[in-house]
Design an enzyme around this catalytic site. Structure first.
Site, PDB file in Angstrom:
ATOM      1  N   TRP A  80       0.816  -1.222   0.000  1.00 23.78           N
ATOM      2  CA  TRP A  80       0.000   0.000   0.000  1.00 23.78           C
ATOM      3  C   TRP A  80       0.844   1.264   0.000  1.00 23.78           C
ATOM      4  CZ3 TRP A  80      -4.273  -0.808  -2.109  1.00 23.78           C
ATOM      5  CH2 TRP A  80      -5.006  -1.989  -1.875  1.00 23.78           C
ATOM      6  N   ASP A  82      -1.659   6.485   6.301  1.00 21.34           N
ATOM      7  CA  ASP A  82      -2.757   5.640   5.843  1.00 21.34           C
ATOM      8  C   ASP A  82      -3.028   4.629   6.955  1.00 21.34           C
ATOM      9  OD1 ASP A  82      -4.378   3.698   4.725  1.00 21.34           O
ATOM     10  OD2 ASP A  82      -3.087   3.280   2.999  1.00 21.34           O
ATOM     11  N   LYS A  84     -12.155  -1.938   6.144  1.00 21.18           N
ATOM     12  CA  LYS A  84     -11.375  -2.934   6.869  1.00 21.18           C
ATOM     13  C   LYS A  84     -11.871  -3.052   8.316  1.00 21.18           C
ATOM     14  CE  LYS A  84      -8.984  -3.098   3.115  1.00 21.18           C
ATOM     15  NZ  LYS A  84      -7.880  -2.243   2.734  1.00 21.18           N
TER      16      LYS A  84
END
Ligand SMILES: *Cc1c(COP(=O)(O)O)cnc(C)c1O
Length: 360
Positions: free
Chosen positions: A101, A171, A195
């Protein structure tokens, strides 16, 4: 029967929240219409939204001086919006490459400006992190970027670097609200909600208000954080359903001990699985540096890929789903988000021990 859902995202939701959504889907608390039929410029939505934002602020202890709101576009859109706003012409931004990511975020930023790679986990196969105490931003950086929990690699920052005057941007898609965080260390925290916080469709943005003074002002409307901040995320139609559900999840978190309660649960649940791995004398392996093991996404391997396939097939028969590692890395992964019941983590640990006994 409900599955034991270890999927990485979208992922398990608290049962109570699903039931409440169902109960109020057609007729929202006797108002005669559904929340997803209501105008985002009307009282019914605004009341719910304001409560959601207030709960978010209180549960996550967000200090004054920060804007909080939700956007669409996935966490992925932020990979572009962040450098568009804050990576200035002639400037540079520091990125830490710690897995899939943050790599995507760094790649997108590099298309828009100068990126300085402060740390690259490539050599270690993204199994370790830089020492947060030793990590310093480079001179004059526009910001320092990190991903607090690499969902695919299963690696999580346990502490965060001190970046002084340089804004720290994180993030937190996959470990948001799994632990208390000192928000004042950060200029911006964002994450996709699918998530740990709710159904896909929304991204939460927590941004120190004075960051807007640093931004590039020549942006199209949607790309400009100032537009969104000005109207608490209601510049355009927000992802209403997702926000409604996040609001209910926040209340569920509150009832269950808040961020500290989530941390205790996460320690216990991940402890079950890591204990099985560590006491298996090599049958199960975790590739991750033990200092930075994720409590949300436990990544592990069996001795062979054949055994991993067998593990997945047998787990499925027990109602356990979502245990396959990401297609880019293979292996196995158990995601243990807030909503995963303690018993489900215990059941997986027991299944793992049994599987080892039969195949070890
Ligand atoms: C899932 C994930 C993303 C991407 O989220 P989308 O909403 O699919 O864009 C980004 N960062 C992290 C850490 C993630 O886990």
């Amino acid at each position: 029967m409900r599955k034991l859902n270890f999927a990485a995202g979208p992922s398990i939701m608290p049962m109570e929240v699903l039931e409440e959504l169902q109960k109020n889907l057609v007729d929202y608390h006797g108002k005669g219409l559904s929340m997803i039929e209501a105008s985002h410029r009307g009282g019914m939505f605004e009341e719910m939204y304001d409560e959601c934002l207030a709960d978010f602020r209180s549960i996550f202890s967000i200090p004054d001086g920060y804007d909080v709101y939700f956007l669409g576009g996935g966490a992925t859109l932020q990979f572009t919006m962040i450098p568009m706003n804050f990576l200035l012409k002639g400037g540079h931004a520091d990125y830490t490459r710690t897995g899939s990511w943050s790599n995507k975020a760094a790649d997108d930023a590099a298309k828009l400006g100068n990126v300085n790679i402060l740390f690259d986990g490539k050599e270690s196969g993204y199994t370790t992190l830089p020492d947060p105490k030793a990590l310093r931003p480079s001179e004059g950086a526009d910001y320092l970027y990190l991903c607090s929990n690499e969902t695919i690699g299963g690696i999580e920052w346990q502490e965060f670097p001190d970046t002084g005057e340089v804004p720290l941007i994180a993030d937190m898609s996959s470990d948001m609200l799994s632990r208390p965080v000192d928000v004042s260390k950060f200029a911006m925290i964002y994450g996709g909600v699918q998530k740990n916080l709710g159904p896909a469709g929304a991204v939460f943005i927590i941004m120190r208000h004075d960051m807007l003074e640093r931004r590039n002002p020549d942006l199209t409307a949607y790309m400009d954080y100032a537009k969104h901040a000005k109207d608490k995320g209601l510049y355009n139609t927000p992802p209403v359903f997702s926000i409604w559900a996040v609001g209910l999840v926040l209340k569920w978190i509150k009832r269950n001990g808040g961020a500290e309660g989530m941390l205790q649960n996460a320690i216990e649940k991940s402890g079950y699985i890591y204990d099985v791995i560590d006491s298996s004398s090599g049958f199960y392996r975790s590739p991750v540096d033990p200092r930075y093991r994720s409590r949300m996404n436990v990544v592990f391997r069996c001795p062979t890929e054949e055994l991993e396939a067998k593990f997945l097939a047998e787990a499925q028969k027990e109602g356990m789903i979502g245990l396959k590692g990401h297609r880019s890395v293979g292996g196995l992964r158990a995601s243990l988000y807030n909503a995963l019941p303690m018993e489900d983590a215990a059941s997986l640990a027991m299944f793992m021990k049994e599987f080892e006994r039969r195949n070890g």
